[in-house]
Structure formats: C-alpha cells, structure tokens
Design an enzyme around this catalytic site. Structure first.
Site, PDB file in Angstrom:
ATOM      1  CD  GLU A   1      39.193  10.550 -18.066  1.00 11.30           C
ATOM      2  OE1 GLU A   1      39.648  10.812 -19.192  1.00 11.30           O
ATOM      3  OE2 GLU A   1      37.988  10.279 -17.849  1.00 11.30           O
TER       4      GLU A   1
ATOM      5  CD  GLU B   1      35.966  13.233 -15.877  1.00  7.62           C
ATOM      6  OE1 GLU B   1      35.592  12.822 -16.990  1.00  7.62           O
ATOM      7  OE2 GLU B   1      37.037  13.826 -15.693  1.00  7.62           O
TER       8      GLU B   1
ATOM      9  CG  ASP C   1      24.517  20.787 -31.198  1.00  9.10           C
ATOM     10  OD1 ASP C   1      25.160  20.930 -30.144  1.00  9.10           O
ATOM     11  OD2 ASP C   1      24.632  21.557 -32.175  1.00  9.10           O
TER      12      ASP C   1
ATOM     13  CG  ASP D   1      25.029  21.352 -26.411  1.00 11.12           C
ATOM     14  OD1 ASP D   1      23.949  21.000 -26.892  1.00 11.12           O
ATOM     15  OD2 ASP D   1      26.101  21.314 -27.065  1.00 11.12           O
TER      16      ASP D   1
HETATM   17 CA    CA Z   1      27.039  20.888 -28.894  1.00  9.58          CA
END
Ligand code: CA
Length: 496
Positions: free
Chosen positions: A181, A279, A288, A400
């Site tokens: 980037e 990406e 989360d 995640d």
């Molecule tokens: Ca997290």
C-alpha cells in the site's frame, strides 16, 4: 390430547426449523465465473498463522477433522497464499511487535507448508519493521540514517537474501510485492523520484533472481480514480520495471466494483500490465469473538452504498465472487487474480458468549497470548517503533469476523467460494495431467518434471490416488495403468 397435539406440533416445528437452519449453515450458493485467465489466482493472505498456532488456535476441515490450514485451503480451491515480510518486528530483547511477528523466518515456515500442499506464494515485502500502509511507511530500524542509494542497496540485498531462503523451502514463488500500500511512500522515502529508486531496487533483485516470478506494485484507495491512474503514469514515467499493478479493495471504503474495474482497465490497457486485487475481505457476522473491537461491527463500517451483501456466510462468499468477477472483467485477460486478506485470523480465545467477570478473565487470557506470541494486530512492544498508533491501540484481531473459519476454527461454507467459482473442476480426467484427454506417458513425464520442480501442473488431474498431494506414487499408478498392470486408476474415471 390437545396438549399432546400442541406438543407434537411444536416438536415438528422445532425439527423443521433445525433442519432448514443446518442446510443454510452448510452451503453457500455461488454462480460460476468463466475465467479469461486460466491461471486466475484465488489467493489468501494467512500471515498470522504461525502466531495463532503458537497461541493454541487449531483449524478443522469440513469433516471436522483437525488439519493443516494450508491443506484445508488447497482442498478448497485456494491456489496461492500471501505472506507479509517485515525486516525486524522485534525489540532489542526479542519481544515481537505483533501482527504475527512476520519476519523472514515466519515466512519460511508458511512457505514450507505451502509447498507441501502445492500452493504457490506471494511474498509481500513491506520494507519496514511493522505495518506499512498509506499512513505509515517507516524504514526498518537498521536502515535509519542511510542515504537513498544506500537504502536502495539495502532493499536489493534484503530482497535477494530473502528470496534465496524461501526458494530453499521448495515452494513456487509466484509473485513478489515491492512494498505494501505504497501510496505516497516506501521504506521511509516520500517523493516520487526517491520512491522510484526503491521500487527499482526491489524489482531488479527479483528480476535477476528468477525471471518467472511476477513483480507486483501495490496501492490502495481505488475510489480515487484519477489518483490511481496517475500512479500508473508515474511508474511509467520513472521506468519502474514491474508486471502486476495491484490494489486493495475493501468495499467499506473503496468505491464501486465498476470503478475498480475501470481503474484496473486503465493500467492494463495503457501500460500492458497485469492487474489484481491484493487485499479484500468481508464480514460474515457483526459479532466480535476475541475482545478486540472489529473494523466492521454494529455502527462501524456496517453501511454504505457499496456494501451489496449481507453480513452473513453467504454474503461473505458473494463478496469474494463479486471482486473476482470485477477483476476478471478487465480487458484482454489482464485480470490476474484476487487475494483475500487474513482469511484465518480468528480469535485466540472465544469470549463471544461470555459476560461480566468471565468475559474479563478470558480477555485477560487473550491479552497474554497476543503479547507473548504476537497473535494480535500489535503488542505493547510495538510502541518503540510506532508510538502513536500501535503503541496506543495494540490488542487482538480486528478481523476475526471476516475469516472463513468460525471462532472454534471450523471451516465456514463461505470457504467453498474459491472452488465454486471455477468451472474447471467438472472437466478433469484424472491422470490426464497435460489435458489432452488421454492418459499416457507424457502425463507421467509431467508429474516427474513437477516433482523435480521443473514444471507446474493442474494438480487435481495428477493426484490419481486422491490423497491431496502429487507424489511419485501418482506417476507410478499411471505407469502401471498404461502397462495394464492396473485396470483402473485408484480413484478412477472422470470426476464429477
Ligand atoms: Ca476482534
């Protein structure tokens, strides 16, 4: 009796709900893509893998068997893995900065396992000791105070020595990225004239090492259409030698897919370069699971005109397909592929179902793991190198909820997108390695060449014993089949 009927009815309802829920959980529906480029890269960045494993994370395939992540990816249509390389992401005492602590040694571990499962690699050199992106392009500690030409020399020799080490693992190095980037900076230099010298140094190191390795440059913010086009012009003006113009594309921030195709088309058509998305990612839930806030969550990056897909397993798969399609739409077969970013950076300890003291205790455990193994995006030790960002906000995984694995490490159906998009699977004649619709000696020869690392093959056709690896045994089976010692190949016939 009424009560009994009511009870039975509720059981039936319950049962049918469970069944339909399971069906939805177990599959995704994805339209195929007719790829213009037969070697279209279906890639995934898995840089954090080693630090996750050190933290106790394990991965499971669709049969719920524990397996090497590389094997699971290979079995599901991924054909290349991307690995970032930082020069020295450690402090003087050897404490890692986090984000996987991805130095060359970490890259070697991943490369070795990629080779085992016939995945090629993209080496993503940041030329920094930690995260490089548009807001930071700091030179490695060891390069501070170097003049431009000394720094260019350091880039060249670091690239060369890294490539030599990676080649020893036996992996196919498909591509090397010169910087990450690099909008407006690389390795601590920030003018176009100086940046060009760094690009050229990295590029020449790769070119002289192996002409078959594609050289990529990488930028982001494709929504700034004219700016991105000017970058391609700049590379041409300064005569930077490269093969692939790569962009990040996160739909939360980076404009429409048609704009993405347009900016990629510009470089492909004007300068005859390959183009790709280095990406992308998409959330499959807004929950989360590790106690570190996610980039995409309720109220944060969860709405916008370019978020065309649900935050679900199905939606995640659809996003991947759509980005692949946008790259495939680039003219003259110049769309080379798509890499999903960190598709396995799951929680080191699931606390999504916990609250109160239990939640806090688990979070405390997770923090210890992030610090010790570098499995979060940054550790407190990064403060000496990046005091204003990582040094303040260090913690766990912010993505995640964008992985292809649930918080227990089990593969999610969205992972199947990498094979579902591809039409090739239906036409494979097992044993027909060279694709001429016959099983004969040239197929044996190709496998032998492949084993001696002299050629590439479409592995599915060569894996005649179906053990998900191409070995000398496969060549032997074909030889025995040709000699009529075996009447059919172990897994036989044409696959469906
Ligand atoms: Ca997290």
């Amino acid at each position: 009796m009424k009560k009994l009927i009511a009870l039975m009815l509720s059981i039936v309802l319950c049962l049918s709900f469970t069944l339909s829920f399971n069906a939805a959980e177990n599959e995704v529906e994805i339209e195929k893509i007719e790829f213009n480029n037969q070697d279209f890269i279906k890639g995934m960045d898995i840089s954090s893998l080693i630090s996750l494993e050190n933290s106790g994370v394990r991965f499971y395939d669709f049969d719920k068997n524990e397996a090497d992540l590389l094997k699971i990816l290979s079995q599901n249509g991924v054909n290349c893995v991307r690995v970032r390389i930082w020069n020295n992401p450690f402090d003087a005492e050897g404490n890692g900065y986090g984000g996987g602590n991805n130095d060359i040694n970490t890259a070697l571990k991943i490369a070795k396992r990629a080779a085992e499962y016939n995945l090629s690699v993209l080496l993503d050199f940041h030329y920094s000791d930690f995260w490089a992106d548009p807001s930071k392009q700091k030179a490695p500690k060891a390069w501070e105070g170097l003049t431009l030409s000394e720094k260019a020399e350091a880039v060249k020799s670091f690239t060369e020595s890294s490539l030599e080490k990676v080649r020893e693992t036996g992996v196919n190095i498909a591509m090397v990225q010169i910087g990450n980037e690099t909008n407006g900076g690389i390795a601590g230099v920030y003018t176009w004239a100086e940046m060009a010298e760094i690009f050229k140094a990295g590029s020449s190191a790769v070119r002289s090492f192996d002409k078959n390795i594609k050289i990529a440059v990488h930028f982001t913010n494709p929504e700034k259409t004219d700016y991105i086009k000017s970058l391609a012009d700049f590379l041409d003006e300064y005569k930077v030698d490269y093969d692939v113009f790569a962009l990040s594309y996160y739909p939360y921030w980076h404009g429409s897919l048609s704009n993405l195709t347009e900016v990629l088309n510009y470089t492909a058509a004007t300068y005859d370069k390959y183009v790709m998305v280095a990406e992308t990612s998409y959330a499959n839930t807004l929950t989360d699971s590790d106690g570190h806030p996610n980039t995409v969550s309720s109220g944060s990056n969860d709405s916008g005109e370019n978020l065309l897909w649900d935050f679900s397993v199905q939606g995640q798969a659809e996003e991947v397909r759509a980005v692949m399609n946008a790259v495939n739409n680039v003219e003259n077969s110049k769309g080379l592929g798509v890499f999903y970013w960190e598709g396995a950076w799951i929680s080191v300890g699931d606390l999504s179902a916990l609250s109160g003291e239990e939640y806090m205790n688990k979070l405390g455990d997770n923090k210890l793991l992030w610090e010790k193994y570098g499995s979060g995006w940054a550790s407190s030790y990064s403060a000496e190198y990046d005091p204003d960002d990582a040094g303040k906000w260090y913690g766990g995984s912010a993505v995640d909820n964008q992985a292809f694995f649930n918080s227990g490490g089990e593969a999610l159906p969205s992972l199947r997108v990498f094979s579902l998009v591809d039409e090739k699977d239906e036409e494979v004649l097992i044993g027909d390695v060279n694709g001429d619709k016959k099983v004969n000696i040239p197929d044996v020869t190709l496998i032998q060449k492949f084993l001696a690392q002299l050629s590439k093959i479409y592995e599915k056709s060569a894996d005649v014993d179906g053990d998900n690896a191409v070995t000398i045994l496969d060549a032997t089976h074909i030889q025995r089949y040709i000699a009529k010692i075996e009447t059919e190949l172990p897994i036989g016939k044409i696959s469906s």
